[in-house]
Design a protein around this motif. Structure first.
Motif, PDB file in Angstrom:
ATOM      1  N   VAL A  74       0.873  -1.168   0.000  1.00 52.19           N
ATOM      2  CA  VAL A  74       0.000   0.000   0.000  1.00 52.19           C
ATOM      3  C   VAL A  74       0.910   1.218   0.000  1.00 52.19           C
ATOM      4  CG1 VAL A  74      -1.714   1.281   1.333  1.00 52.19           C
ATOM      5  CG2 VAL A  74      -1.807  -1.224   1.257  1.00 52.19           C
ATOM      6  N   ILE A  75       0.743   2.094  -0.975  1.00 54.03           N
ATOM      7  CA  ILE A  75       1.547   3.308  -1.066  1.00 54.03           C
ATOM      8  C   ILE A  75       0.870   4.396  -0.236  1.00 54.03           C
ATOM      9  CG2 ILE A  75       2.544   5.045  -2.610  1.00 54.03           C
ATOM     10  CD1 ILE A  75       3.641   2.245  -3.127  1.00 54.03           C
TER      11      ILE A  75
ATOM     12  N   GLU B  39       8.977 -10.429   8.081  1.00 54.15           N
ATOM     13  CA  GLU B  39       9.697  -9.546   7.181  1.00 54.15           C
ATOM     14  C   GLU B  39       9.642  -8.132   7.729  1.00 54.15           C
ATOM     15  OE1 GLU B  39       7.699 -10.179   3.431  1.00 54.15           O
ATOM     16  OE2 GLU B  39       6.185  -8.675   3.859  1.00 54.15           O
ATOM     17  N   MET B  40      10.628  -7.350   7.350  1.00 54.90           N
ATOM     18  CA  MET B  40      10.690  -5.950   7.764  1.00 54.90           C
ATOM     19  C   MET B  40      10.418  -5.087   6.547  1.00 54.90           C
ATOM     20  SD  MET B  40      13.769  -4.069   9.767  1.00 54.90           S
ATOM     21  CE  MET B  40      13.764  -2.322  10.102  1.00 54.90           C
ATOM     22  N   HIS B  41       9.584  -4.085   6.729  1.00 54.21           N
ATOM     23  CA  HIS B  41       9.195  -3.184   5.655  1.00 54.21           C
ATOM     24  C   HIS B  41       9.627  -1.773   6.046  1.00 54.21           C
ATOM     25  CE1 HIS B  41       5.686  -1.860   2.794  1.00 54.21           C
ATOM     26  NE2 HIS B  41       6.877  -1.504   2.369  1.00 54.21           N
ATOM     27  N   VAL B  42      10.340  -1.101   5.157  1.00 53.69           N
ATOM     28  CA  VAL B  42      10.757   0.282   5.387  1.00 53.69           C
ATOM     29  C   VAL B  42      10.207   1.139   4.259  1.00 53.69           C
ATOM     30  CG1 VAL B  42      12.699   1.884   5.585  1.00 53.69           C
ATOM     31  CG2 VAL B  42      12.864  -0.400   6.592  1.00 53.69           C
ATOM     32  N   ARG B  43       9.556   2.226   4.642  1.00 51.26           N
ATOM     33  CA  ARG B  43       9.048   3.190   3.671  1.00 51.26           C
ATOM     34  C   ARG B  43       9.821   4.496   3.820  1.00 51.26           C
ATOM     35  NH1 ARG B  43       4.008   0.651   5.178  1.00 51.26           N
ATOM     36  NH2 ARG B  43       2.824   0.076   3.318  1.00 51.26           N
ATOM     37  N   GLY B  44      10.183   5.095   2.683  1.00 46.52           N
ATOM     38  CA  GLY B  44      10.823   6.409   2.666  1.00 46.52           C
ATOM     39  C   GLY B  44       9.850   7.431   2.108  1.00 46.52           C
ATOM     40  N   PHE B  45       9.851   8.614   2.680  1.00 48.13           N
ATOM     41  CA  PHE B  45       8.903   9.661   2.285  1.00 48.13           C
ATOM     42  C   PHE B  45       9.639  10.893   1.779  1.00 48.13           C
ATOM     43  CE2 PHE B  45       6.733   6.839   5.108  1.00 48.13           C
ATOM     44  CZ  PHE B  45       5.451   6.745   4.584  1.00 48.13           C
ATOM     45  N   GLU B  46       8.958  11.642   0.903  1.00 46.44           N
ATOM     46  CA  GLU B  46       9.577  12.798   0.248  1.00 46.44           C
ATOM     47  C   GLU B  46      10.085  13.849   1.231  1.00 46.44           C
ATOM     48  OE1 GLU B  46       5.299  14.825  -1.012  1.00 46.44           O
ATOM     49  OE2 GLU B  46       6.441  13.705  -2.502  1.00 46.44           O
ATOM     50  N   ASP B  47       9.536  13.910   2.438  1.00 47.58           N
ATOM     51  CA  ASP B  47      10.013  14.895   3.419  1.00 47.58           C
ATOM     52  C   ASP B  47      11.243  14.393   4.185  1.00 47.58           C
ATOM     53  OD1 ASP B  47       8.964  13.023   5.170  1.00 47.58           O
ATOM     54  OD2 ASP B  47       7.564  14.387   6.144  1.00 47.58           O
TER      55      ASP B  47
END
Length: 138
Positions: A29-30, A47-55
């Motif tokens: 999911v974005i 599992e490990m999930h990492v999300r990066g954000f524009e800020d």
């Protein structure tokens, strides 16, 4: 959710995570402002999930692998801020943690059963194709 704000170029952080064993994934999911989402397999079935954000901030969680229907149950996931900061420390990435850390040290509970979704999807697809072919012949 606790946020980890990095003081490095986000693309560099992404490359470091990829070198650490994370991989790109399209099954996610974005979230608004998200520029990347990576996943790393841990001890089965986690599992490990990492999300990066524009800020420039990161969010991380550990959850049941997306190979199983139980992945959809939020009872089998936890924030992974501490795990993420250990990785960032290993590579000398400068960061600050923002938010409440009280819930990030929860223990994960493993489900009693794991239900792979791909065989189910295959059976449903085959039934659908068989149905369409039977209608075409009549």
């Amino acid at each position: 959710m606790t946020r980890v704000e990095v003081f490095e170029d986000l693309e560099r952080v992404k490359q470091i995570l990829l070198e650490d064993g994370f991989r790109n994934t399209i099954l996610q999911v974005i979230k608004p402002g998200q520029v990347f989402g990576l996943v790393k397999e841990l001890n089965h079935p986690w599992e490990m999930h990492v999300r990066g954000f524009e800020d420039g901030h990161l969010e991380a969680e550990i959850e049941i692998s997306r190979e199983y229907l139980e992945h959809l149950d939020s009872g089998y996931k936890k924030e992974a801020t501490m795990e993420l900061t250990r990785i960032l420390d290993k590579y000398g990435i400068i960061y600050t943690v923002k938010g409440d850390m009280s819930g990030v040290d929860l223990q994960l509970k493993k489900p009693n059963t794991l239900t792979p979704w791909k065989p189910i999807a295959l059976v449903v697809t085959l039934i659908g194709v068989a149905y369409l072919l039977s209608k075409k012949e009549t």
